[in-house]
Design a protein around this motif. Structure first.
Motif, PDB file in Angstrom:
ATOM      1  N   ALA A 170       0.828  -1.216   0.000  1.00 27.47           N
ATOM      2  CA  ALA A 170       0.000   0.000   0.000  1.00 27.47           C
ATOM      3  C   ALA A 170       0.852   1.252   0.000  1.00 27.47           C
ATOM      4  O   ALA A 170       0.486   2.271  -0.594  1.00 27.47           O
ATOM      5  CB  ALA A 170      -0.941  -0.015   1.195  1.00 27.47           C
ATOM      6  N   GLY A 171       1.994   1.200   0.671  1.00 28.65           N
ATOM      7  CA  GLY A 171       2.872   2.372   0.700  1.00 28.65           C
ATOM      8  C   GLY A 171       2.192   3.566   1.331  1.00 28.65           C
ATOM      9  O   GLY A 171       1.606   3.476   2.415  1.00 28.65           O
ATOM     10  N   LEU A 172       2.239   4.693   0.666  1.00 31.01           N
ATOM     11  CA  LEU A 172       1.676   5.926   1.213  1.00 31.01           C
ATOM     12  C   LEU A 172       0.160   5.847   1.349  1.00 31.01           C
ATOM     13  O   LEU A 172      -0.434   6.618   2.102  1.00 31.01           O
ATOM     14  CB  LEU A 172       2.050   7.112   0.315  1.00 31.01           C
ATOM     15  CG  LEU A 172       1.962   8.500   0.971  1.00 31.01           C
ATOM     16  CD1 LEU A 172       3.029   8.655   2.044  1.00 31.01           C
ATOM     17  CD2 LEU A 172       2.100   9.609  -0.075  1.00 31.01           C
ATOM     18  N   ALA A 173      -0.475   4.939   0.626  1.00 30.71           N
ATOM     19  CA  ALA A 173      -1.925   4.796   0.701  1.00 30.71           C
ATOM     20  C   ALA A 173      -2.376   4.048   1.948  1.00 30.71           C
ATOM     21  O   ALA A 173      -3.573   4.032   2.252  1.00 30.71           O
ATOM     22  CB  ALA A 173      -2.450   4.087  -0.545  1.00 30.71           C
ATOM     23  N   PRO A 209      -3.382   3.619   5.675  1.00 30.16           N
ATOM     24  CA  PRO A 209      -3.990   4.688   6.485  1.00 30.16           C
ATOM     25  C   PRO A 209      -3.012   5.486   7.335  1.00 30.16           C
ATOM     26  O   PRO A 209      -3.049   6.719   7.347  1.00 30.16           O
ATOM     27  CB  PRO A 209      -4.996   3.916   7.351  1.00 30.16           C
ATOM     28  CG  PRO A 209      -5.373   2.740   6.518  1.00 30.16           C
ATOM     29  CD  PRO A 209      -4.114   2.343   5.797  1.00 30.16           C
ATOM     30  N   GLY A 210      -2.118   4.817   8.047  1.00 31.15           N
ATOM     31  CA  GLY A 210      -1.178   5.542   8.885  1.00 31.15           C
ATOM     32  C   GLY A 210      -0.216   6.399   8.077  1.00 31.15           C
ATOM     33  O   GLY A 210       0.104   7.537   8.469  1.00 31.15           O
ATOM     34  N   LYS A 211       0.256   5.881   6.955  1.00 30.43           N
ATOM     35  CA  LYS A 211       1.182   6.638   6.112  1.00 30.43           C
ATOM     36  C   LYS A 211       0.478   7.817   5.440  1.00 30.43           C
ATOM     37  O   LYS A 211       1.051   8.891   5.274  1.00 30.43           O
ATOM     38  CB  LYS A 211       1.799   5.726   5.057  1.00 30.43           C
ATOM     39  CG  LYS A 211       2.707   4.650   5.615  1.00 30.43           C
ATOM     40  CD  LYS A 211       3.928   5.233   6.321  1.00 30.43           C
ATOM     41  CE  LYS A 211       4.892   4.114   6.730  1.00 30.43           C
ATOM     42  NZ  LYS A 211       6.081   4.640   7.456  1.00 30.43           N
ATOM     43  N   LYS A 212      -0.772   7.609   5.047  1.00 32.90           N
ATOM     44  CA  LYS A 212      -1.504   8.710   4.424  1.00 32.90           C
ATOM     45  C   LYS A 212      -1.708   9.839   5.419  1.00 32.90           C
ATOM     46  O   LYS A 212      -1.540  11.020   5.080  1.00 32.90           O
ATOM     47  CB  LYS A 212      -2.859   8.222   3.894  1.00 32.90           C
ATOM     48  CG  LYS A 212      -3.647   9.309   3.183  1.00 32.90           C
ATOM     49  CD  LYS A 212      -4.912   8.767   2.554  1.00 32.90           C
ATOM     50  CE  LYS A 212      -5.664   9.853   1.810  1.00 32.90           C
ATOM     51  NZ  LYS A 212      -6.890   9.335   1.160  1.00 32.90           N
TER      52      LYS A 212
END
Length: 300
Positions: free
Chosen positions: A65-68, A70-73
């Motif tokens: 998911a990377g930046l997508a 939830p925590g990273k977003k």
């Protein structure tokens, strides 16, 4: 607000770079033509565009998911808010609206939507389709007239109407949806096509937000093209850090030219490049950075 160390409410100074002169691609959600060509080349066969697109989508779907995530977003939104409004509390910005005297009319909301750069008009149009009796719908004729200019003609009372509508949960959701569909999702998708990790995805998002999703030299795809002249993406076999350095160099040059943005480059120099040179390609916390001389910290 156009001075180099403007600390607060700077969103519109940076955001929404696209304008008629920037060869803007409103709402562009897919790769640029060069990216599509890159994707076709990676198929390793002579498939048509549909085959290349299908393989690209399958490859993206298999990626983390990377930046997508939830925590990273949430982290990305905090980082962007620190640069654009000198706060980590991005949810306090739904009702923000101001004329920054920067040639873009009113700047408003969580992504610095501007009356002069089409995205605010698009937001209100789509919101009004679902909620025709909202408090901003009456301004649609005036918003269409001023779109693409710095004029505020016909927008008397609009700031008060915006602030009132920002208390409505549906309008807050509409702002989030417009931000994601116009900036966040396309940036993350393009970064994944280029093989970039979470930090690179944020670098793309911040650039999309800052410079706009256009193809002009000072818009996102123009900056990407300039970076590709200096380094290859990871997906093309290049070194990820070297490519991101080239991309940040290209962004910095555009900001320093000062044609459409204030000249302060701290969001590149003392934030994103610091993360990169620390080897934090996963954009992991704790994070400490400076914007316009103000220090921010997010604990682990």
């Amino acid at each position: 607000m156009l001075l180099a160390l403007a600390p607060l409410a700077t969103a519109a100074v940076f955001l929404l770079g696209p304008d008629p002169e920037a060869d803007r691609v409103p709402g562009e959600s897919g790769p640029s033509s060069s990216a599509a060509a890159d994707g076709a080349a990676k198929t390793g066969r002579d498939g048509g565009p549909d085959d290349a697109d299908r393989e690209t989508e399958e490859r993206i779907a298999k990626m983390p998911a990377g930046l997508a995530a939830p925590g990273k977003k949430e982290l990305a939104l905090q980082l962007a808010a620190s640069a654009d409004n000198s706060t980590l509390e991005w949810r306090t910005l739904y009702g923000y609206i101001e004329d920054l005297q920067d040639g873009r009319g009113y700047t408003a909301g969580i992504a610095g939507f501007c009356t002069g750069t089409h995205d605010l008009l698009g937001l209100v149009e789509r919101y009004s389709e679902a909620h025709p009796d909202n408090g901003l719908a009456a301004y649609l004729p005036a918003l269409r007239e001023v779109d693409g200019s710095d004029s505020l003609e016909g927008l008397e009372g609009f700031p008060e109407a915006w602030e009132a509508e920002a208390e409505v949960p549906a309008f807050r959701k509409a702002q989030e949806r417009e931000r994601d569909q116009r900036y966040f999702d396309p940036a993350v998708r393009m970064a994944k096509i280029d093989g970039l990790g979470t930090l690179g995805q944020f670098v793309y998002y911040d650039a999309m937000l800052l410079h706009g999703p256009g193809k002009g030299a000072d818009s996102f795809y123009g900056i990407r093209a300039a970076a590709l002249e200096k380094a290859e993406t990871k997906a093309a076999g290049g070194d990820e850090r070297a490519y991101l350095e080239a991309f940040l160099d290209a962004r910095r040059a555009v900001i320093r030219e000062g044609k459409r943005f204030q000249r302060d480059t701290s969001r590149v120099d003392s934030a994103q490049r610091v993360f990169l040179r620390n080897g934090n390609l996963s954009l992991s916390t704790p994070l400490t950075w400076e914007i316009y001389g103000e220090r921010f910290h997010l604990p682990g």
